[in-house]
Design an enzyme around this catalytic site. Structure first.
Site, PDB file in Angstrom:
ATOM      1  N   LYS A  83      42.549  57.094  49.716  1.00  0.00           N
ATOM      2  CA  LYS A  83      43.865  55.937  49.601  1.00  0.00           C
ATOM      3  C   LYS A  83      44.715  56.234  50.575  1.00  0.00           C
ATOM      4  O   LYS A  83      44.586  57.615  51.059  1.00  0.00           O
ATOM      5  CB  LYS A  83      44.573  55.729  48.194  1.00  0.00           C
ATOM      6  CG  LYS A  83      45.110  54.524  47.857  1.00  0.00           C
ATOM      7  CD  LYS A  83      44.430  53.540  47.254  1.00  0.00           C
ATOM      8  CE  LYS A  83      45.224  52.166  47.016  1.00  0.00           C
ATOM      9  NZ  LYS A  83      44.397  51.422  46.333  1.00  0.00           N
ATOM     10  N   GLY A 183      48.865  36.542  32.691  1.00  0.00           N
ATOM     11  CA  GLY A 183      49.009  36.547  34.047  1.00  0.00           C
ATOM     12  C   GLY A 183      47.615  35.727  34.473  1.00  0.00           C
ATOM     13  O   GLY A 183      46.604  35.934  34.388  1.00  0.00           O
ATOM     14  N   VAL A 184      48.016  34.332  35.212  1.00  0.00           N
ATOM     15  CA  VAL A 184      46.879  33.510  35.664  1.00  0.00           C
ATOM     16  C   VAL A 184      46.907  33.295  37.185  1.00  0.00           C
ATOM     17  O   VAL A 184      47.184  32.339  37.570  1.00  0.00           O
ATOM     18  CB  VAL A 184      47.041  32.455  34.740  1.00  0.00           C
ATOM     19  CG1 VAL A 184      46.523  32.374  33.346  1.00  0.00           C
ATOM     20  CG2 VAL A 184      48.241  31.432  34.555  1.00  0.00           C
ATOM     21  N   GLY A 185      47.067  34.381  37.834  1.00  0.00           N
ATOM     22  CA  GLY A 185      47.314  34.523  39.157  1.00  0.00           C
ATOM     23  C   GLY A 185      45.711  34.322  39.716  1.00  0.00           C
ATOM     24  O   GLY A 185      44.999  33.407  39.190  1.00  0.00           O
TER      25      GLY A 185
HETATM   26  P1  NAD Z   1      48.301  37.855  41.396  1.00  0.00           P
HETATM   27  O1  NAD Z   1      49.304  38.216  41.778  1.00  0.00           O
HETATM   28  O2  NAD Z   1      47.455  36.897  42.145  1.00  0.00           O
HETATM   29  O3  NAD Z   1      48.209  37.409  39.951  1.00  0.00           O
HETATM   30  C1  NAD Z   1      49.168  38.039  39.028  1.00  0.00           C
HETATM   31  C2  NAD Z   1      49.887  37.059  37.945  1.00  0.00           C
HETATM   32  O4  NAD Z   1      50.526  37.721  37.060  1.00  0.00           O
HETATM   33  C3  NAD Z   1      50.945  36.048  38.906  1.00  0.00           C
HETATM   34  O5  NAD Z   1      50.527  34.720  38.624  1.00  0.00           O
HETATM   35  C4  NAD Z   1      52.173  36.468  38.216  1.00  0.00           C
HETATM   36  O6  NAD Z   1      53.061  35.378  38.189  1.00  0.00           O
HETATM   37  C5  NAD Z   1      51.997  36.702  36.954  1.00  0.00           C
HETATM   38  N1  NAD Z   1      52.736  37.741  36.237  1.00  0.00           N
HETATM   39  C6  NAD Z   1      53.789  38.757  37.009  1.00  0.00           C
HETATM   40  N2  NAD Z   1      54.563  39.303  36.262  1.00  0.00           N
HETATM   41  C7  NAD Z   1      54.138  38.803  34.791  1.00  0.00           C
HETATM   42  C8  NAD Z   1      54.454  38.865  33.452  1.00  0.00           C
HETATM   43  N3  NAD Z   1      55.663  39.841  33.080  1.00  0.00           N
HETATM   44  N4  NAD Z   1      54.114  38.314  32.556  1.00  0.00           N
HETATM   45  C9  NAD Z   1      52.892  37.338  32.676  1.00  0.00           C
HETATM   46  N5  NAD Z   1      52.482  37.125  34.050  1.00  0.00           N
HETATM   47  C10 NAD Z   1      53.058  37.731  34.905  1.00  0.00           C
HETATM   48  O7  NAD Z   1      47.382  38.929  41.241  1.00  0.00           O
HETATM   49  P2  NAD Z   1      45.807  39.176  41.051  1.00  0.00           P
HETATM   50  O8  NAD Z   1      45.050  39.543  42.500  1.00  0.00           O
HETATM   51  O9  NAD Z   1      45.235  38.019  40.164  1.00  0.00           O
HETATM   52  O10 NAD Z   1      45.579  40.536  40.180  1.00  0.00           O
HETATM   53  C11 NAD Z   1      45.951  40.765  38.884  1.00  0.00           C
HETATM   54  C12 NAD Z   1      45.785  42.158  38.514  1.00  0.00           C
HETATM   55  O11 NAD Z   1      44.607  42.417  38.598  1.00  0.00           O
HETATM   56  C13 NAD Z   1      46.741  43.096  39.188  1.00  0.00           C
HETATM   57  O12 NAD Z   1      47.152  44.253  38.269  1.00  0.00           O
HETATM   58  C14 NAD Z   1      45.761  43.802  40.331  1.00  0.00           C
HETATM   59  O13 NAD Z   1      45.987  44.976  40.677  1.00  0.00           O
HETATM   60  C15 NAD Z   1      44.497  43.891  39.385  1.00  0.00           C
HETATM   61  N6  NAD Z   1      43.407  43.611  40.236  1.00  0.00           N
HETATM   62  C16 NAD Z   1      43.073  42.744  41.270  1.00  0.00           C
HETATM   63  C17 NAD Z   1      41.911  42.585  42.019  1.00  0.00           C
HETATM   64  C18 NAD Z   1      41.812  41.332  42.907  1.00  0.00           C
HETATM   65  O14 NAD Z   1      40.462  41.424  43.466  1.00  0.00           O
HETATM   66  N7  NAD Z   1      42.668  40.642  43.213  1.00  0.00           N
HETATM   67  C19 NAD Z   1      41.099  43.591  41.838  1.00  0.00           C
HETATM   68  C20 NAD Z   1      41.355  44.681  40.991  1.00  0.00           C
HETATM   69  C21 NAD Z   1      42.406  44.400  40.209  1.00  0.00           C
END
Ligand code: NAD
Length: 357
Positions: A83, A183-185
């Site tokens: 990292k 969290g529905v990102g």
């Molecule tokens: P993202 O930012 O697209 O989605 C995160 C969502 O969580 C957003 O919609 C945000 O508004 C919401 N959020 C933030 N604070 C919140 C709260 N207090 N309560 C409810 N919702 C809340 O991120 P992502 O890429 O979807 O990743 C989500 C998680 O998965 C992260 O922890 C990330 O580290 C992990 N992750 C992601 C990937 C990837 O491929 N994107 C891979 C491994 C791990």
């Protein structure tokens, strides 16, 4: 931190190499930590963060690089763990020159370290890094990269969730199961697609009202606010937003029998909350295993991108999750620990394979 203290840190978790990168002209101050390269080159993203101290930056990069070793090992990838962190406020320090200079330092490691996007770095930043080194993944599809990894991550989480359901209830079917997604990102959203398609009933929370409204309408999801998500009368809880949310208070509130989500480092304290979940009979799918789809996706980029192969590899998360959950019960150890032990076992076994030319 004094010199002897730094080495004490490296000895504790057996880090191979730590590189401090300084460039006065661009203001670059970066640390690249290579934890373990038994399985292959160390791959891990570059984070830009305004750390309170240099010790915090070093601790963070050491912890994160170690995590990457386990994630790659458990996923069956021929990758080690590494990292990088760049110290400073991303809005102020990031320039083309700084990212390219960082790329030069990556290049100097001759492929022992492969970098990628992480917190506060973007695909554009990786394009700059790529101008100076080929040891970078997470490039846009137009440049031969794998594009957005989140659909593959979501698929891996879905596989881990199905395996957890099979372990807990004897069937991997999620039809009719109630699933709460926090969290529905990017990942959470794709996960909702898989769950909706299979006929699961969805409860969702997010801080983004517009997204919530959208999924309520397209996926028939019930919206709840804030901490209400923990105490929902559901079968499965999927943390897909924040880390460290599995603490005493939230675990006490949970009614779900299975926890399977994408967020990194969900257990506030692994040694306390891992055993607590085991004791309560809650099936916990280790986060670093079931969210490895993103790493699997960039690994494909490293060896020549093929999205179909990435999905096929992510599907394997189902079998590994089942194996770990069984080990956890058989050996009475919490599942995160069982996963860590399996990752260590693979590294040890492959180290011995590589002991002859
Ligand atoms: P993202 O930012 O697209 O989605 C995160 C969502 O969580 C957003 O919609 C945000 O508004 C919401 N959020 C933030 N604070 C919140 C709260 N207090 N309560 C409810 N919702 C809340 O991120 P992502 O890429 O979807 O990743 C989500 C998680 O998965 C992260 O922890 C990330 O580290 C992990 N992750 C992601 C990937 C990837 O491929 N994107 C891979 C491994 C791990």
């Amino acid at each position: 931190m004094s010199k002897s203290e730094i080495f004490a840190e490296l000895v504790t978790y057996d880090h191979e190499q730590v590189v401090f990168c300084n460039d006065n002209a661009t203001g670059l101050k970066a640390i690249i930590a290579i934890h373990n390269t038994v399985l292959g080159p160390g791959l891990g993203g570059t984070r830009v963060w305004n750390y309170a101290s240099e010790t915090d930056a070093l601790n963070d990069v050491l912890r994160l690089s170690r995590g990457m070793t386990y994630k790659a090992a458990i996923s069956g990838l021929n990758l080690g763990g590494a990292k990088a962190v760049i110290i400073g406020d991303a809005n102020q320090i990031k320039t083309e020159a700084l990212m390219r200079k960082f790329g030069r330092f990556v290049e100097n490691l001759n492929g022992k370290y492969i970098t990628a996007e992480d917190v506060n770095t973007t695909t554009r930043d990786m394009e700059y890094v790529h101008m100076e080194t080929s040891h970078v993944v997470g490039l846009p599809e137009s440049m031969g990269g794998g594009g957005d990894p989140s659909p593959v991550t979501a698929y891996g989480v879905y596989m881990g969730m199905k395996a957890s359901a099979k372990h807990a209830w004897g069937s991997d079917s999620l039809a009719g199961k109630k699933v709460a997604v926090q969290g529905v990102g990017k990942v959470g959203g794709h996960l909702l697609d898989f769950l909706h398609k299979e006929g699961a009933q969805l409860v969702i929370s997010d801080i983004n009202e517009a997204t919530l409204k959208q999924y309520a309408s397209t996926h028939g999801a019930t919206v709840v606010s804030g901490d209400e998500i923990y105490s929902q009368p559901v079968d499965i809880f999927a943390p897909c937003a924040l880390g460290a949310i599995l603490n005493e208070k939230n675990i006490a509130a949970l009614k779900a029998g299975v926890i399977a989500g994408a967020a990194n480092n969900q257990l506030a304290d692994e040694n306390v909350h891992g055993p607590m979940l085991l004791e309560k009979g809650i099936t916990y799918a280790p986060d670093f295993l079931i969210n490895a789809g993103g790493l699997i996706n960039v690994y494909q980029e490293h060896i020549g991108y093929n999205r179909e192969t990435a999905y096929r590899q992510a599907e394997h998360i189902f079998d590994v999750t089942l194996e770990i959950l069984k080990t956890s019960v058989d050996q009475k150890i919490h599942s995160q620990k069982a996963a860590t032990l399996l990752a260590e076992k693979r590294i040890k076994a492959i180290a011995s394979v590589q002991s002859t030319y």
